[in-house]
Design a protein around this motif. Structure first.
Motif, short mmCIF file in Angstrom:
data_model
loop_
_atom_site.label_atom_id
_atom_site.label_comp_id
_atom_site.label_asym_id
_atom_site.label_seq_id
_atom_site.Cartn_x
_atom_site.Cartn_y
_atom_site.Cartn_z
N UNK A 92 41.01 42.80 59.42
CA UNK A 92 40.58 44.19 59.23
C UNK A 92 40.44 44.45 57.74
N UNK A 93 39.36 45.10 57.35
CA UNK A 93 39.10 45.37 55.93
C UNK A 93 39.88 46.60 55.48
N UNK A 94 40.56 46.47 54.35
CA UNK A 94 41.32 47.57 53.78
C UNK A 94 40.98 47.73 52.30
N UNK A 95 41.03 48.96 51.83
CA UNK A 95 40.78 49.27 50.41
C UNK A 95 42.10 49.61 49.74
N UNK A 96 42.26 49.18 48.51
CA UNK A 96 43.45 49.50 47.74
C UNK A 96 43.05 49.74 46.29
N UNK A 97 43.78 50.63 45.62
CA UNK A 97 43.45 50.97 44.23
C UNK A 97 44.73 51.11 43.42
N UNK A 98 44.67 50.69 42.18
CA UNK A 98 45.82 50.81 41.28
C UNK A 98 45.33 51.35 39.93
N UNK A 99 45.91 52.49 39.53
CA UNK A 99 45.61 53.09 38.23
C UNK A 99 46.76 52.77 37.28
N UNK A 100 46.48 52.02 36.22
CA UNK A 100 47.51 51.64 35.28
C UNK A 100 47.66 52.71 34.19
N UNK A 101 48.83 52.74 33.55
CA UNK A 101 49.10 53.75 32.53
C UNK A 101 48.18 53.60 31.32
N UNK A 102 47.80 52.38 31.01
CA UNK A 102 46.95 52.11 29.86
C UNK A 102 46.20 50.82 30.13
N UNK A 103 45.22 50.52 29.31
CA UNK A 103 44.50 49.26 29.45
C UNK A 103 45.46 48.10 29.18
N UNK A 104 45.57 47.20 30.13
CA UNK A 104 46.49 46.08 29.97
C UNK A 104 45.97 44.87 30.73
N UNK A 156 38.97 45.26 47.63
CA UNK A 156 38.62 45.22 49.04
C UNK A 156 39.27 43.97 49.61
N UNK A 157 40.13 44.16 50.62
CA UNK A 157 40.96 43.07 51.14
C UNK A 157 40.73 42.88 52.63
N UNK A 158 40.78 41.63 53.04
CA UNK A 158 40.72 41.30 54.46
C UNK A 158 42.14 41.01 54.92
N UNK A 159 42.70 41.89 55.73
CA UNK A 159 44.07 41.75 56.19
C UNK A 159 44.06 41.07 57.56
N UNK A 160 44.64 39.88 57.63
CA UNK A 160 44.67 39.11 58.88
C UNK A 160 46.00 39.36 59.58
N UNK A 161 45.92 39.73 60.84
CA UNK A 161 47.12 40.13 61.58
C UNK A 161 47.17 39.45 62.94
#
Length: 277
Positions: A92-104, A156-161
């Motif tokens: 199943x396709x899942x979306x995930x996002x991560x906002x970092x405090x600064x460019x790193x 964009x991730x493919x989660x296999x279950x």
């Protein structure tokens, strides 16, 4: 270092028609050399990739472990890798996002955290693997984000279950009955695709089909990553059971299928099957 003891890896695959085990050594450069492969054929104790008879499967795996252990004596097998498959395996396709405090710098740890977040979206199934499809770092598509710099990561991730019963019964056999440590679960379809498919085939796009005894798993690759995976409750045992209609027991029907069966119907005649009788 030639004086160092070899490192052994043991894998167990519990299929619907047979149970297999293998032991190999890992060289210092990471290459694997297979020392021995053992198998036990069984009927109806595993259905559609899920263990039905825990005691019978435990007996078979125990025999396989003893045979493998004899090949690496006096070393003892205390942990194994277990193959995962079966009718309930899907992606199943899942979306995930991560906002970092600064460019790193994007590290492997940050990517693993993003993958872990995708696991929490499914509560009624066991996540057995998370396969990245695409990463976007600061609005730029990147195949491998580790080592790049950015502040915003979208994945964009493919989660296999699979159904929890699959892993639960594997643990009942390996952990509770045989007192073995499960070092990890390996999705059979992914491992086979890595062995069979080239990187060019994965990039250009292809379908990989694995037909087992009772299930057929289909996976589709494009742009170098897994796009889709699903399992059909149909396998080569359906052909065997068709042959049993000719008044053969299942074991004999399986022998006939292997001896005279041909995927090209123009090269197989009904008379060749009748001649086996």
């Amino acid at each position: 270092n030639p004086d160092m003891e070899p490192r052994y890896i043991v894998a167990i695959e519990i299929g619907s028609s047979k149970i297999k085990g293998a032991v190999g050594t890992v060289e210092s450069d990471g290459t694997l050399s297979v020392i021995a492969v053992e198998e036990e054929k069984r009927v109806n104790c595993v259905r559609y990739g899920c263990i039905q008879n825990v005691d019978e499967v435990s007996f078979c795996v125990s025999k396989i472990i003893r045979c493998l252990q004899n090949r690496i004596y006096p070393r003892q097998i205390r942990g194994v890798y277990a193959g995962i498959g079966g009718r309930s395996l899907l992606s199943a396709v899942r979306e995930a996002e991560r906002q970092l405090a600064d460019e790193m710098e994007i590290t492997e740890r940050i990517i693993e955290q993003i993958k872990s977040e995708a696991n929490t979206t499914l509560t009624d199934r066991n996540v057995v693997s998370v396969e990245p499809m695409e990463f976007i770092v600061d609005n730029q598509t990147i195949i491998n984000p580790v080592g790049t710099f950015g502040q915003n990561i979208r994945a964009t991730l493919n989660v296999i279950t699979c159904k929890p019963q699959i892993i639960k019964n594997i643990n009942r056999v390996l952990v509770e009955k045989l007192q073995l440590h499960v070092c990890g679960y390996i999705v059979r379809q992914l491992a086979e695709a890595d062995l069979v498919l080239t990187e060019d085939e994965k990039r250009l796009g292809c379908m990989f089909v694995d037909m087992g005894a009772e299930t057929t798993t289909v996976s589709i690759y494009k742009n170098g990553s897994l796009q889709y995976l699903s399992t059909l409750p149909l396998g080569s045992r359906n052909i065997t059971r068709d042959i049993t209609a000719l008044n053969y027991i299942e074991e004999r029907a399986e022998e006939i299928k292997k001896a005279v069966g041909n995927a090209n119907p123009s090269e197989t005649s009904a008379s060749s099957i009748a001649a086996e009788g």
